[in-house]
Design a protein around this motif. Structure first.
Motif, PDB file in Angstrom:
ATOM      1  N   ILE A  33       0.857  -1.102   0.065  1.00  0.00           N
ATOM      2  CA  ILE A  33      -0.122  -0.316  -0.288  1.00  0.00           C
ATOM      3  C   ILE A  33       0.845   1.569  -0.188  1.00  0.00           C
ATOM      4  N   GLU A  34       0.588   1.573  -0.988  1.00  0.00           N
ATOM      5  CA  GLU A  34       1.739   3.300  -1.354  1.00  0.00           C
ATOM      6  C   GLU A  34       0.742   4.299  -0.833  1.00  0.00           C
ATOM      7  N   SER A  35       1.686   5.392  -0.402  1.00  0.00           N
ATOM      8  CA  SER A  35       1.696   6.525   0.519  1.00  0.00           C
ATOM      9  C   SER A  35       2.371   7.911   0.628  1.00  0.00           C
ATOM     10  N   ARG A  36       2.104   9.128   0.506  1.00  0.00           N
ATOM     11  CA  ARG A  36       2.813   9.726   0.309  1.00  0.00           C
ATOM     12  C   ARG A  36       3.241  10.994   1.516  1.00  0.00           C
ATOM     13  N   GLY A  37       4.884  10.640   1.506  1.00  0.00           N
ATOM     14  CA  GLY A  37       5.166  11.701   2.650  1.00  0.00           C
ATOM     15  C   GLY A  37       4.484  13.993   2.987  1.00  0.00           C
ATOM     16  N   PHE A  38       5.733  13.860   3.588  1.00  0.00           N
ATOM     17  CA  PHE A  38       5.102  15.555   3.410  1.00  0.00           C
ATOM     18  C   PHE A  38       4.973  16.158   1.864  1.00  0.00           C
ATOM     19  N   LEU A  39       4.068  16.567   1.636  1.00  0.00           N
ATOM     20  CA  LEU A  39       4.029  17.644   0.579  1.00  0.00           C
ATOM     21  C   LEU A  39       4.525  16.753  -0.941  1.00  0.00           C
ATOM     22  N   GLY A  40       4.028  15.460  -0.603  1.00  0.00           N
ATOM     23  CA  GLY A  40       4.155  15.171  -1.638  1.00  0.00           C
ATOM     24  C   GLY A  40       5.770  14.139  -2.774  1.00  0.00           C
ATOM     25  N   LEU A  41       6.577  14.685  -1.401  1.00  0.00           N
ATOM     26  CA  LEU A  41       7.397  14.478  -2.430  1.00  0.00           C
ATOM     27  C   LEU A  41       8.646  12.913  -1.820  1.00  0.00           C
ATOM     28  N   THR A  42       8.127  12.548  -1.153  1.00  0.00           N
ATOM     29  CA  THR A  42       8.468  10.932  -0.695  1.00  0.00           C
ATOM     30  C   THR A  42       6.900  10.237  -0.742  1.00  0.00           C
ATOM     31  N   LYS A  43       7.446   8.445  -0.828  1.00  0.00           N
ATOM     32  CA  LYS A  43       7.099   8.083  -1.605  1.00  0.00           C
ATOM     33  C   LYS A  43       6.988   6.745  -0.026  1.00  0.00           C
ATOM     34  N   LYS A  44       6.020   6.310   0.524  1.00  0.00           N
ATOM     35  CA  LYS A  44       6.223   5.040   1.446  1.00  0.00           C
ATOM     36  C   LYS A  44       5.098   4.399   0.526  1.00  0.00           C
ATOM     37  N   VAL A  45       5.929   2.646   1.506  1.00  0.00           N
ATOM     38  CA  VAL A  45       5.340   1.218   0.937  1.00  0.00           C
ATOM     39  C   VAL A  45       5.104   0.238   1.934  1.00  0.00           C
ATOM     40  N   ALA A  46       3.916   0.361   2.132  1.00  0.00           N
ATOM     41  CA  ALA A  46       3.506  -0.377   3.501  1.00  0.00           C
ATOM     42  C   ALA A  46       3.180  -2.294   3.360  1.00  0.00           C
TER      43      ALA A  46
END
Length: 221
Positions: A33-46
């Motif tokens: 499951i992908e999500s975006r970090g601060f201001l959409g500049l980073t991507k996290k994958v759970a």
């Protein structure tokens, strides 16, 4: 050309050459499951820990063999009258490649995360149906998981020779609070085997609940 299955569709295991499909793999591919970090500049994958399992039922709809993770706690399985998990069934006619606890982390890589190999010629005569299903070992539901795909293909777990049929489950609102998915079944029709895409999502939170549901609600399909 591969058959793109729809929910409820039933197919013969006949290849374009007219030969019957008897040795194949049932693979499932899913994404983290992908999500975006601060201001959409980073991507996290759970990571998403799905488990592909199968149960074999006899002609009376009774459980006669199984493949599910050996990591499930035996004391929890015992509450449902189930034996410990294992990665081989029907004398080796079905074999599981083992657990994948993460899913794809960089988008769909086109590879299956968990696979069960099937040799129908080796399945005992008392087996009338084989159900394939997924359970989520985490807290996510199938509305959050970006994709989950089941496919039947000729080849090996490490080499796809020819995809016979596939069935896709998209992330949709209808799957909210659904953490298990009964994907499809192989069943005998006379002397032949056929396949039916089921695609029913349930609220089951443990494999024992899904096995019980299959035996009670799906064995007489």
């Amino acid at each position: 050309m591969a058959i793109n299955l729809t929910k409820g569709q039933r197919i013969d295991l006949k290849k374009s050459t007219g030969a019957t499909l008897t040795d194949f793999c049932v693979g499932v591919n899913w994404g983290g499951i992908e999500s975006r970090g601060f201001l959409g500049l980073t991507k996290k994958v759970a990571e998403v820990d799905l488990d592909l399992s199968a149960v074999l039922l006899d002609s009376q709809g009774k459980l006669c063999d199984h493949i599910y993770s050996p990591l499930y706690k035996p004391e929890l399985l015992a509450k449902f009258g189930l034996p410990a998990g294992k990665l081989m069934a029907a004398g080796g006619a079905l074999k599981h490649t083992g657990d994948d606890r993460a899913g794809d982390s960089g988008g769909d890589d086109g590879l299956d995360n968990e696979i069960i190999t099937v040799n129908l010629a080796g399945v005992p005569q008392n087996v009338g149906q084989i159900f394939f299903f997924l359970n989520n070992c985490g807290q996510e539901d199938f509305s959050q998981i970006p994709y989950a795909k089941i496919r039947m293909f000729e080849g090996t777990p490490t080499r796809v020779k020819d995809v016979f049929a596939s069935y896709n489950v998209a992330a949709e609102a209808q799957y909210k609070n659904r953490r298990a998915l009964i994907m499809g079944r192989l069943y005998r029709k006379g002397t032949e085997w056929k396949f039916a895409a089921i695609g029913d999502a349930t609220e089951d939170v443990f494999v024992g609940q899904t096995v019980a549901r299959i035996a009670q609600e799906y064995s007489n399909m």
